[in-house]
Design a protein around this motif. Structure first.
Motif, PDB file in Angstrom:
ATOM      1  N   GLN A 164       0.822  -1.201   0.000  1.00 55.98           N
ATOM      2  CA  GLN A 164       0.000   0.000   0.000  1.00 55.98           C
ATOM      3  C   GLN A 164       0.861   1.259   0.000  1.00 55.98           C
ATOM      4  O   GLN A 164       0.546   2.244  -0.674  1.00 55.98           O
ATOM      5  CB  GLN A 164      -0.945  -0.021   1.206  1.00 55.98           C
ATOM      6  N   GLY A 165       1.970   1.208   0.734  1.00 60.14           N
ATOM      7  CA  GLY A 165       2.889   2.348   0.721  1.00 60.14           C
ATOM      8  C   GLY A 165       3.464   2.579  -0.660  1.00 60.14           C
ATOM      9  O   GLY A 165       3.615   3.727  -1.115  1.00 60.14           O
ATOM     10  N   THR A 166       3.773   1.483  -1.363  1.00 62.71           N
ATOM     11  CA  THR A 166       4.298   1.595  -2.721  1.00 62.71           C
ATOM     12  C   THR A 166       3.268   2.200  -3.662  1.00 62.71           C
ATOM     13  O   THR A 166       3.591   3.052  -4.499  1.00 62.71           O
ATOM     14  CB  THR A 166       4.696   0.198  -3.240  1.00 62.71           C
ATOM     15  N   ILE A 167       2.031   1.754  -3.537  1.00 61.78           N
ATOM     16  CA  ILE A 167       0.963   2.275  -4.393  1.00 61.78           C
ATOM     17  C   ILE A 167       0.804   3.778  -4.208  1.00 61.78           C
ATOM     18  O   ILE A 167       0.673   4.537  -5.175  1.00 61.78           O
ATOM     19  CB  ILE A 167      -0.358   1.529  -4.098  1.00 61.78           C
ATOM     20  N   VAL A 168       0.837   4.228  -2.965  1.00 66.03           N
ATOM     21  CA  VAL A 168       0.715   5.665  -2.690  1.00 66.03           C
ATOM     22  C   VAL A 168       1.897   6.420  -3.318  1.00 66.03           C
ATOM     23  O   VAL A 168       1.724   7.488  -3.924  1.00 66.03           O
ATOM     24  CB  VAL A 168       0.648   5.933  -1.172  1.00 66.03           C
ATOM     25  N   ALA A 169       3.112   5.872  -3.193  1.00 67.09           N
ATOM     26  CA  ALA A 169       4.300   6.526  -3.744  1.00 67.09           C
ATOM     27  C   ALA A 169       4.230   6.615  -5.274  1.00 67.09           C
ATOM     28  O   ALA A 169       4.553   7.658  -5.864  1.00 67.09           O
ATOM     29  CB  ALA A 169       5.558   5.772  -3.324  1.00 67.09           C
ATOM     30  N   VAL A 170       3.798   5.526  -5.921  1.00 59.38           N
ATOM     31  CA  VAL A 170       3.663   5.537  -7.380  1.00 59.38           C
ATOM     32  C   VAL A 170       2.618   6.562  -7.813  1.00 59.38           C
ATOM     33  O   VAL A 170       2.816   7.314  -8.781  1.00 59.38           O
ATOM     34  CB  VAL A 170       3.283   4.128  -7.900  1.00 59.38           C
ATOM     35  N   GLY A 171       1.500   6.599  -7.100  1.00 59.55           N
ATOM     36  CA  GLY A 171       0.463   7.577  -7.414  1.00 59.55           C
ATOM     37  C   GLY A 171       0.969   9.002  -7.303  1.00 59.55           C
ATOM     38  O   GLY A 171       0.684   9.857  -8.170  1.00 59.55           O
ATOM     39  N   ALA A 172       1.741   9.281  -6.267  1.00 58.11           N
ATOM     40  CA  ALA A 172       2.285  10.630  -6.093  1.00 58.11           C
ATOM     41  C   ALA A 172       3.252  10.987  -7.224  1.00 58.11           C
ATOM     42  O   ALA A 172       3.230  12.108  -7.761  1.00 58.11           O
ATOM     43  CB  ALA A 172       2.990  10.731  -4.744  1.00 58.11           C
TER      44      ALA A 172
END
Length: 551
Positions: free
Chosen positions: A181-189
């Motif tokens: 989930q942390g990775t998904i947020v980082a990619v989205g940003a």
């Protein structure tokens, strides 16, 4: 299936948790490669942002790219995480049936080349809705097209971000949902930053760099796989069949889509969606506007066909290589849907778990996969935010009175909002195969966008009511059927595995929703009190064939 001492799993030294452990030991190398790519692409984005001064620059890159450059960029947009991670995994676990994704994605380009590329470039300006609204009432058609574009883009975004979560959590040796989930947020940003700062110029150059890296990485793995089997494809296929535990059935149709009548229909539905969906994908359609002429648009597609065709042939080596050298049990042990098969194969090819060569190749290939994800999510976000700003904000909400500056600003805010929605939805879709998620996006695009686009370009009697009916009917039908399909509930890898409210038996809705989209456009036109504007159609026909009057 049990693993013997001389199985591919044992020979590689790769227990289900081995890949994560090996990745954990070489985090510095992995993070360095990731950091270099992100820094390089951010530098490109900032440079491109300084060259972006008008709406044409932001939406279409100033229409200054050559056919070859745009062909690379189209390839970069098209060869997504689903292509690299999802298809390799699908082949490794399902054999012949997994390769059907590759065939469908490639054949689809013929539809785009023959029917859409040149007329679209000649007729439109920035978005698909420019073509639809040319001879119809602006507001209802642009509203429908804008909504459809955003929905298709979000489906596609889910696939990329799910792939990013699986990949980076695996590489950093971290298990658990919080890491993904942390990775998904980082990619989205990151994708929001690319779009807001660089616009189409920045996104296109990122796509070009990513396409070169992906082809090089895939080519290297293909050579290494074939070298292990003396460059004899038959030997590779035999080893994959033996390691799969399925024997000859692994190389024959029916392992995934032949178990029942329903699965055969599912295969037909998938094939139709893949072949027809490409010509309706918003982030692919906007690429035709980045070149100066229709001739360059044709060249773009021809280059893209060559590059993409070569890539999909190489996915055969990756998928069957992963089956032979890693083994289905090891792949499923890390990712039940097979999304990590390609990185796992890279580690084995480099020397296996714990080896320096394995860690280096794993890190390189995973960095390439991560580059793939970042580039594609940026392209998708740009397409959907551009549609919101140009179609919904400027022409529907502001009724054509918005300035270029206001329009571009609204596109940037839309990118932030769409990124946030994609992040939230992706947090719940982690168990789904990325290739399956993309197939759903193709089904929605083929159901809602393609019928309206083809009718607008080639049917003189087509009216506003027909266009609106076609978009909404195709969109609502496809999304509804997806929601009540085994993809969302009722299956082990479903979005809601512990609930079962599905009543539609197929995983892909294309077999039903695509004919509904075409039929609704035809019925809506026949029942409409509107009369088609013959003069406008004649003008559109001349423009689409010659480019006369195109922007």
């Amino acid at each position: 299936m049990t693993q013997s001492a001389d199985s591919p799993l044992a020979v590689a030294g790769l227990a289900p948790s081995g890949l994560a452990a090996s990745a954990s030991e070489h985090r510095v190398l992995t993070l360095t490669l990731f950091g270099l790519f992100v820094a390089a692409t951010l530098a490109i984005t900032i440079w491109a942002g300084r060259q972006t001064r008008s709406a044409s620059d932001f939406y279409a890159g100033g229409r200054g790219f050559t056919g070859f450059q745009n062909g690379l960029a189209i390839s970069g947009d098209y060869m997504s995480a689903a292509s690299f991670l999802g298809i390799a995994g699908a082949i490794a676990l399902s054999g012949y049936d997994g390769f059907l994704y590759s065939i469908g994605f490639l054949v689809a380009w013929l539809v785009a080349l023959l029917l859409v590329a040149e007329p679209l470039r000649n007729s439109g300006r920035y978005t698909m809705a420019d073509v639809l609204a040319f001879r119809m009432r602006q507001r209802p058609v642009r509203t429908a097209a804008g909504i459809s574009t955003i929905v298709v883009s979000i489906f596609y975004l889910l696939a990329q971000m799910v792939g990013a979560g699986s990949l980076v959590a695996l590489l950093l040796g971290v298990s658990g949902e919080s890491a993904k989930q942390g990775t998904i947020v980082a990619v989205g940003a990151l994708m929001v930053v690319y779009v807001v700062i660089g616009g189409m110029k920045g996104t296109t150059w990122v796509q070009i760099v990513k396409a070169v890296l992906l082809i090089a990485g895939t080519g290297l793995m293909t050579v290494l796989v074939l070298a292990k089997y003396h460059f004899n494809p038959s030997e590779l296929l035999g080893a994959a069949a033996d390691a799969s535990g399925k024997g000859a059935a692994f190389l024959e149709p029916g392992l995934k889509y032949g178990a029942s009548g329903t699965s055969k229909l599912d295969f037909l539905s998938l094939g139709i969606a893949l072949v027809l969906g490409t010509a309706g994908l918003p982030h692919i359609l906007v690429r035709f506007y980045t070149v100066p002429t229709a001739k360059a648009a044709r060249k773009s597609v021809l280059w893209a066909i060559g590059i993409i065709g070569g890539f999909y042939l190489m996915t055969l080596a990756l998928g069957f290589g992963a089956a032979a050298l890693v083994g289905p049990k090891a792949i499923k042990g890390v990712s039940p849907s097979g999304n990590t098969a390609a990185p796992q194969l890279a580690e084995v090819l480099g020397g296996g778990a714990g080896s320096t060569g394995g860690a280096i190749l794993l890190a390189v290939i995973s960095a390439v996969a991560f580059a793939t994800i970042l580039a594609v999510v940026a392209g998708l976000t740009l397409a959907s935010s551009a549609s919101f700003a140009h179609d919904l904000y400027a022409n529907v909400i502001r009724r054509g009175r918005a300035t270029e500056k206001e329009e571009v600003l609204s596109a940037k805010w839309a990118a932030v909002a769409i990124g946030a929605v994609a992040i939230v939805l992706s947090l719940f879709a982690g168990k789904l195969n990325t290739a399956a998620l993309v197939a759903l996006a193709f089904a929605v695009a083929a159901s809602a966008n393609l019928p309206t686009l083809l009718y607008s370009l080639f049917w003189k009697r087509f009216t506003t009511a027909g266009a609106v009916s076609s978009v909404y009917a195709g969109l609502v039908t496809s999304v509804t059927l997806v929601f009540f399909s085994p993809v969302v509930s009722g299956g082990k890898n479903a979005l809601f595995p512990h609930s079962d409210f599905h009543w539609f038996p197929l995983e892909n809705p294309g077999l039903v929703s695509i004919p509904v989209g075409f039929l609704a456009g035809w019925i809506g036109t026949l029942l409409s009190k509107d009369r088609a504007d013959g003069e406008k159609y004649a003008e559109l026909e001349v423009r689409s064939l010659t480019g006369l009057g195109a922007h």
